[in-house]
Design an enzyme around this catalytic site. Structure first.
Site, PDB file in Angstrom:
ATOM      1  N   CYS A 173     -53.921  38.547  11.311  1.00 17.08           N
ATOM      2  CA  CYS A 173     -52.640  37.826  11.395  1.00 17.08           C
ATOM      3  C   CYS A 173     -51.501  38.690  10.838  1.00 17.08           C
ATOM      4  O   CYS A 173     -51.539  39.123   9.692  1.00 17.08           O
ATOM      5  CB  CYS A 173     -52.726  36.500  10.625  1.00 17.08           C
ATOM      6  SG  CYS A 173     -51.183  35.574  10.750  1.00 17.08           S
ATOM      7  N   GLN A 214     -62.268  29.415  10.797  1.00 20.94           N
ATOM      8  CA  GLN A 214     -61.686  30.710  10.437  1.00 20.94           C
ATOM      9  C   GLN A 214     -61.056  30.627   9.047  1.00 20.94           C
ATOM     10  O   GLN A 214     -60.242  29.741   8.778  1.00 20.94           O
ATOM     11  CB  GLN A 214     -60.617  31.147  11.443  1.00 20.94           C
ATOM     12  CG  GLN A 214     -60.169  32.586  11.141  1.00 20.94           C
ATOM     13  CD  GLN A 214     -59.009  33.048  11.997  1.00 20.94           C
ATOM     14  OE1 GLN A 214     -57.901  32.565  11.843  1.00 20.94           O
ATOM     15  NE2 GLN A 214     -59.272  33.974  12.899  1.00 20.94           N
ATOM     16  N   PRO A 227     -58.461  30.953  17.815  1.00 22.12           N
ATOM     17  CA  PRO A 227     -57.829  30.217  16.724  1.00 22.12           C
ATOM     18  C   PRO A 227     -56.312  30.322  16.855  1.00 22.12           C
ATOM     19  O   PRO A 227     -55.780  31.412  17.076  1.00 22.12           O
ATOM     20  CB  PRO A 227     -58.334  30.940  15.466  1.00 22.12           C
ATOM     21  CG  PRO A 227     -58.723  32.303  15.924  1.00 22.12           C
ATOM     22  CD  PRO A 227     -59.131  32.176  17.358  1.00 22.12           C
TER      23      PRO A 227
HETATM   24  C1  FMN Z   1     -49.101  30.386  17.800  1.00 21.44           C
HETATM   25  C2  FMN Z   1     -50.239  31.316  17.566  1.00 21.44           C
HETATM   26  C3  FMN Z   1     -51.065  31.108  16.464  1.00 21.44           C
HETATM   27  C4  FMN Z   1     -52.139  31.974  16.221  1.00 21.44           C
HETATM   28  N1  FMN Z   1     -52.937  31.740  15.162  1.00 21.44           N
HETATM   29  C5  FMN Z   1     -54.004  32.531  14.946  1.00 21.44           C
HETATM   30  C6  FMN Z   1     -54.890  32.278  13.875  1.00 21.44           C
HETATM   31  O1  FMN Z   1     -54.729  31.336  13.096  1.00 21.44           O
HETATM   32  N2  FMN Z   1     -55.947  33.123  13.729  1.00 21.44           N
HETATM   33  C7  FMN Z   1     -56.183  34.192  14.578  1.00 21.44           C
HETATM   34  O2  FMN Z   1     -57.160  34.929  14.397  1.00 21.44           O
HETATM   35  N3  FMN Z   1     -55.361  34.431  15.603  1.00 21.44           N
HETATM   36  C8  FMN Z   1     -54.297  33.633  15.807  1.00 21.44           C
HETATM   37  N4  FMN Z   1     -53.488  33.876  16.864  1.00 21.44           N
HETATM   38  C9  FMN Z   1     -53.865  34.929  17.815  1.00 21.44           C
HETATM   39  C10 FMN Z   1     -54.621  34.296  18.990  1.00 21.44           C
HETATM   40  O3  FMN Z   1     -55.834  33.713  18.567  1.00 21.44           O
HETATM   41  C11 FMN Z   1     -54.940  35.328  20.086  1.00 21.44           C
HETATM   42  O4  FMN Z   1     -55.773  36.325  19.587  1.00 21.44           O
HETATM   43  C12 FMN Z   1     -53.710  35.983  20.609  1.00 21.44           C
HETATM   44  O5  FMN Z   1     -52.789  34.999  20.990  1.00 21.44           O
HETATM   45  C13 FMN Z   1     -54.031  36.900  21.827  1.00 21.44           C
HETATM   46  O6  FMN Z   1     -54.687  36.137  22.788  1.00 21.44           O
HETATM   47  P1  FMN Z   1     -54.741  36.613  24.309  1.00 21.44           P
HETATM   48  O7  FMN Z   1     -55.410  37.957  24.277  1.00 21.44           O
HETATM   49  O8  FMN Z   1     -55.564  35.570  24.998  1.00 21.44           O
HETATM   50  O9  FMN Z   1     -53.328  36.667  24.769  1.00 21.44           O
HETATM   51  C14 FMN Z   1     -52.402  33.052  17.103  1.00 21.44           C
HETATM   52  C15 FMN Z   1     -51.564  33.245  18.209  1.00 21.44           C
HETATM   53  C16 FMN Z   1     -50.513  32.393  18.441  1.00 21.44           C
HETATM   54  C17 FMN Z   1     -49.643  32.627  19.647  1.00 21.44           C
END
Ligand code: FMN
Length: 113
Positions: A100, A70, A16
């Protein structure tokens, strides 16, 4: 891969991403191989009070299955009401945002708070 009774054909799941994972983006990622897509985080308050911007985030199409919604919020009662509302939609999984760290989210007691 299984998540409870949900069987995925491959382990590629679109995380997400608030501000990014709208329907168009999710469909592109599905074309590129994601087997499960997740909505942007959706406010329980916005859902329960029928805010237009929030309701738009529930938009999906039959080709987008399985998909997850979510939710985020800070009031258990509203979280429950929102989950009940979305469970009537064509959705395969409901996820709760508990990570978050963004200031405007945690200062209201949601996400990581
Ligand atoms: C711009 C942005 C928005 C995100 N929005 C959400 C979100 O709405 N909900 C959530 O659970 N995680 C959110 N995340 C976290 C990501 O889903 C993800 O867990 C995080 O970037 C780590 O991913 P990776 O392990 O592939 O680097 C967001 C991350 C970024 C960079």
């Amino acid at each position: 891969m299984n998540i409870a009774s949900l069987l995925l054909n491959n382990p590629f799941i679109l995380a997400p991403l608030a501000g990014y994972t709208d329907l168009s983006f999710r469909l592109l990622c599905r074309e590129m191989g994601a087997d499960l897509t997740v909505s942007e985080m959706i406010s329980c308050h916005g859902l329960v009070y029928g805010q237009e911007k929030t309701l738009i985030m529930l938009k999906t199409v039959p080709e987008e299955r399985p998909w997850a919604i979510q939710l985020f919020g800070n009031e258990p009662e509203l979280m429950g009401q929102a989950a009940a509302l979305v469970s009537k939609k064509p959705v395969d999984l409901i996820d709760i945002n508990m990570g978050c760290p963004v200031r405007k989210v945690i200062k209201k007691g949601s996400g990581a708070a």
